[in-house]
Design a protein around this motif. Structure first.
Motif, mmCIF file in Angstrom:
data_model
loop_
_atom_site.group_PDB
_atom_site.id
_atom_site.type_symbol
_atom_site.label_atom_id
_atom_site.label_comp_id
_atom_site.label_asym_id
_atom_site.label_seq_id
_atom_site.Cartn_x
_atom_site.Cartn_y
_atom_site.Cartn_z
ATOM 1 N N ASP A 165 0.830 -1.213 0.000
ATOM 2 C CA ASP A 165 0.000 0.000 0.000
ATOM 3 C C ASP A 165 0.862 1.260 0.000
ATOM 4 N N ASP A 207 2.109 1.836 -3.413
ATOM 5 C CA ASP A 207 1.020 2.364 -4.253
ATOM 6 C C ASP A 207 0.810 3.851 -4.021
ATOM 7 N N ARG A 233 3.575 5.741 -5.690
ATOM 8 C CA ARG A 233 3.348 5.727 -7.132
ATOM 9 C C ARG A 233 2.222 6.712 -7.508
ATOM 10 N N THR A 234 1.134 6.695 -6.759
ATOM 11 C CA THR A 234 -0.010 7.567 -7.042
ATOM 12 C C THR A 234 0.358 9.047 -6.925
ATOM 13 N N SER A 293 8.357 1.561 -6.032
ATOM 14 C CA SER A 293 8.494 0.388 -5.167
ATOM 15 C C SER A 293 9.866 0.348 -4.520
#
Length: 108
Positions: free
Chosen positions: A37, A40, A43-44, A54
């Motif tokens: 999470d 993520d 990345r978002t 990552s």
């Protein structure tokens, strides 16, 4: 609650002489955070390019666990106060919840 992970690093290409391809390094870790999470969120928020999100999330989490565990040892004693400050700032600004990048962008 604990999350368990297995990290696998596989050598896929050589940069010089000798063949090291196929060698692997594996280890398990336990974390109270959901590291996937966190990756993520990184990345978002587009803090770094997608292919580095990552790496950043996992690298910071793994480093943090080791530094915290060994913070009183000579190898980490000088680094610990700085890492602790970064961790406290991250928590104070709810960076796990709101995204790691907002803090980095404000501090530039």
């Amino acid at each position: 609650m604990s999350n368990k992970y297995r990290v696998i690093l596989q050598h896929i290409a050589d940069s010089g002489e000798g063949s090291r391809q196929g060698r692997t390094l594996q280890f398990g870790i336990v974390s109270h955070d959901d590291i996937i999470d966190i990756a993520d969120i990184v990345r978002t928020k587009a803090i770094v390019p997608d292919d580095e999100a990552s790496v950043l999330a996992v690298g910071m989490k793994l480093l943090g666990q080791v530094v915290l565990k060994h913070r009183k040892e000579l190898a980490f004693a000088d680094f610990w106060p700085h890492f602790r400050k970064l961790s406290e700032k991250r928590k104070a600004l709810s960076l796990i919840k709101d995204g790691f990048g907002e803090c980095l962008r404000r501090d530039r």
